[in-house]
Design a protein around this motif. Structure first.
Motif, PDB file in Angstrom:
ATOM      1  N   ARG A  49       0.835  -1.208   0.000  1.00 45.78           N
ATOM      2  CA  ARG A  49       0.000   0.000   0.000  1.00 45.78           C
ATOM      3  C   ARG A  49       0.867   1.256   0.000  1.00 45.78           C
ATOM      4  O   ARG A  49       0.573   2.232  -0.700  1.00 45.78           O
ATOM      5  CB  ARG A  49      -0.937  -0.015   1.213  1.00 45.78           C
ATOM      6  N   ILE A  50       1.927   1.251   0.789  1.00 50.78           N
ATOM      7  CA  ILE A  50       2.829   2.406   0.815  1.00 50.78           C
ATOM      8  C   ILE A  50       3.506   2.572  -0.544  1.00 50.78           C
ATOM      9  O   ILE A  50       3.656   3.700  -1.040  1.00 50.78           O
ATOM     10  CB  ILE A  50       3.868   2.253   1.935  1.00 50.78           C
ATOM     11  N   TYR A  51       3.889   1.464  -1.151  1.00 48.99           N
ATOM     12  CA  TYR A  51       4.511   1.537  -2.479  1.00 48.99           C
ATOM     13  C   TYR A  51       3.541   2.151  -3.490  1.00 48.99           C
ATOM     14  O   TYR A  51       3.908   3.047  -4.259  1.00 48.99           O
ATOM     15  CB  TYR A  51       4.937   0.142  -2.942  1.00 48.99           C
ATOM     16  N   ARG A  52       2.290   1.687  -3.479  1.00 53.77           N
ATOM     17  CA  ARG A  52       1.291   2.234  -4.403  1.00 53.77           C
ATOM     18  C   ARG A  52       1.059   3.715  -4.132  1.00 53.77           C
ATOM     19  O   ARG A  52       0.892   4.515  -5.064  1.00 53.77           O
ATOM     20  CB  ARG A  52      -0.023   1.455  -4.295  1.00 53.77           C
ATOM     21  N   ARG A  53       1.037   4.096  -2.857  1.00 53.67           N
ATOM     22  CA  ARG A  53       0.823   5.501  -2.503  1.00 53.67           C
ATOM     23  C   ARG A  53       1.976   6.364  -3.013  1.00 53.67           C
ATOM     24  O   ARG A  53       1.755   7.457  -3.562  1.00 53.67           O
ATOM     25  CB  ARG A  53       0.698   5.619  -0.986  1.00 53.67           C
ATOM     26  N   LYS A  54       3.190   5.897  -2.850  1.00 55.37           N
ATOM     27  CA  LYS A  54       4.346   6.692  -3.251  1.00 55.37           C
ATOM     28  C   LYS A  54       4.464   6.788  -4.770  1.00 55.37           C
ATOM     29  O   LYS A  54       4.875   7.823  -5.302  1.00 55.37           O
ATOM     30  CB  LYS A  54       5.625   6.113  -2.645  1.00 55.37           C
ATOM     31  N   THR A  55       4.101   5.726  -5.482  1.00 53.21           N
ATOM     32  CA  THR A  55       4.130   5.811  -6.946  1.00 53.21           C
ATOM     33  C   THR A  55       2.991   6.692  -7.454  1.00 53.21           C
ATOM     34  O   THR A  55       3.168   7.459  -8.400  1.00 53.21           O
ATOM     35  CB  THR A  55       4.038   4.419  -7.586  1.00 53.21           C
ATOM     36  N   ALA A  56       1.835   6.619  -6.806  1.00 53.06           N
ATOM     37  CA  ALA A  56       0.700   7.457  -7.210  1.00 53.06           C
ATOM     38  C   ALA A  56       0.999   8.929  -6.977  1.00 53.06           C
ATOM     39  O   ALA A  56       0.583   9.795  -7.761  1.00 53.06           O
ATOM     40  CB  ALA A  56      -0.556   7.049  -6.446  1.00 53.06           C
ATOM     41  N   ASP A  57       1.721   9.219  -5.895  1.00 51.43           N
ATOM     42  CA  ASP A  57       2.088  10.598  -5.589  1.00 51.43           C
ATOM     43  C   ASP A  57       3.350  11.053  -6.308  1.00 51.43           C
ATOM     44  O   ASP A  57       3.862  12.149  -6.063  1.00 51.43           O
ATOM     45  CB  ASP A  57       2.299  10.760  -4.076  1.00 51.43           C
ATOM     46  N   LYS A  58       3.880  10.181  -7.173  1.00 53.03           N
ATOM     47  CA  LYS A  58       5.066  10.477  -7.979  1.00 53.03           C
ATOM     48  C   LYS A  58       6.332  10.621  -7.130  1.00 53.03           C
ATOM     49  O   LYS A  58       7.288  11.277  -7.536  1.00 53.03           O
ATOM     50  CB  LYS A  58       4.868  11.747  -8.821  1.00 53.03           C
ATOM     51  N   TRP A  59       6.314  10.022  -5.954  1.00 51.96           N
ATOM     52  CA  TRP A  59       7.549   9.989  -5.156  1.00 51.96           C
ATOM     53  C   TRP A  59       8.474   8.903  -5.693  1.00 51.96           C
ATOM     54  O   TRP A  59       9.679   8.928  -5.471  1.00 51.96           O
ATOM     55  CB  TRP A  59       7.245   9.689  -3.692  1.00 51.96           C
ATOM     56  N   LEU A  60       7.873   7.928  -6.386  1.00 47.02           N
ATOM     57  CA  LEU A  60       8.634   6.815  -6.943  1.00 47.02           C
ATOM     58  C   LEU A  60       8.153   6.541  -8.357  1.00 47.02           C
ATOM     59  O   LEU A  60       6.979   6.710  -8.669  1.00 47.02           O
ATOM     60  CB  LEU A  60       8.405   5.530  -6.126  1.00 47.02           C
ATOM     61  N   GLU A  61       9.081   6.100  -9.214  1.00 48.15           N
ATOM     62  CA  GLU A  61       8.700   5.537 -10.490  1.00 48.15           C
ATOM     63  C   GLU A  61       8.332   4.074 -10.263  1.00 48.15           C
ATOM     64  O   GLU A  61       8.760   3.451  -9.290  1.00 48.15           O
ATOM     65  CB  GLU A  61       9.853   5.648 -11.492  1.00 48.15           C
ATOM     66  N   GLU A  62       7.537   3.507 -11.169  1.00 53.60           N
ATOM     67  CA  GLU A  62       7.078   2.131 -10.994  1.00 53.60           C
ATOM     68  C   GLU A  62       8.234   1.145 -10.872  1.00 53.60           C
ATOM     69  O   GLU A  62       8.131   0.126 -10.199  1.00 53.60           O
ATOM     70  CB  GLU A  62       6.187   1.723 -12.172  1.00 53.60           C
ATOM     71  N   SER A  63       9.356   1.438 -11.509  1.00 56.76           N
ATOM     72  CA  SER A  63      10.483   0.508 -11.522  1.00 56.76           C
ATOM     73  C   SER A  63      11.421   0.682 -10.334  1.00 56.76           C
ATOM     74  O   SER A  63      12.345  -0.107 -10.142  1.00 56.76           O
ATOM     75  CB  SER A  63      11.284   0.684 -12.818  1.00 56.76           C
TER      76      SER A  63
END
Length: 207
Positions: free
Chosen positions: A91-105
């Motif tokens: 869930r944290i990973y999805r949140r951070k990618t959705a908020d553009k803190w992380l790229e999917e890769s």
């Protein structure tokens, strides 16, 4: 967040698996007890991936709301603890990618502030010598890779075996074993074997 009413008898004696069965049958109190039981553990783990306390709290609350909404379709996990750790990480990973803190890769960053917010002090800090080793450990762990730091956390602070760690981190069991071995070797090389021994003995992993 689900909370037990103040006048309700604590459900501490009930096993996780039984609580899970009760909540799947629609018992909010059972889910409330699971939330109470695991909130701090999930918060501690989640805080290694984000310094934003509100994000972590939101992710935990959303997790319990989601499993409540989906309770009729959920299966009985072998380990409720493992299920929740896997779920909060995802869930944290999805949140951070959705908020553009992380790229999917990209991998999640891991903050290695392992000691201080966990009860390790009561386990091994009994004298000045032990305190010295703990301070050295705090200095050495950040020198490991972020995957190694997370594996150390899950192995020694959550007491998960390699198979469970592999599930949480979406790695193969062999990869976890290799990373853990290399991490312990690096800690030994940085200091000496007694440091690792102290950590393992202090939290009951040396039988």
């Amino acid at each position: 967040m689900f909370r037990l009413p103040s006048n309700h008898r604590p459900l501490e004696a009930i096993a996780d698996a039984d609580l899970w069965r009760h909540f799947r049958d629609g018992d909010e109190l059972a889910l409330g007890e699971l939330a109470e039981r695991y909130y701090k553990r999930l918060y501690n783990y989640g805080s290694k991936f984000s310094r934003d306390r509100e994000v972590i709290r939101d992710c935990i609350q959303d997790l319990f709301l989601e499993i409540w909404d989906k309770r009729q379709t959920l299966s009985q996990p072998d380990s409720v603890k493992l299920y929740l750790l896997v779920s909060i990480r995802r869930r944290i990973y999805r949140r951070k990618t959705a908020d553009k803190w992380l790229e999917e890769s990209e991998e999640l960053d891991f903050d290695s502030g392992l000691i201080g917010d966990l009860p390790i002090e009561t386990a091994i800090i009994e004298d000045e010598t032990s305190q010295y080793y703990v301070r050295k450990l705090q200095q050495l762990i950040p020198q490991l890779s972020r995957r190694q730091q997370e594996i150390i956390y899950l192995r020694f602070y959550e007491n998960l075996d390699n198979e469970a760690i592999a599930e949480v981190m979406s790695l193969s069991r062999g990869a976890v074993a290799n990373l853990l071995w290399r991490a312990l070797k690096e800690l030994k090389d940085y200091w000496y074997a007694g440091l690792v021994f102290l950590l393992m003995a202090g939290i009951g992993l040396l039988k």
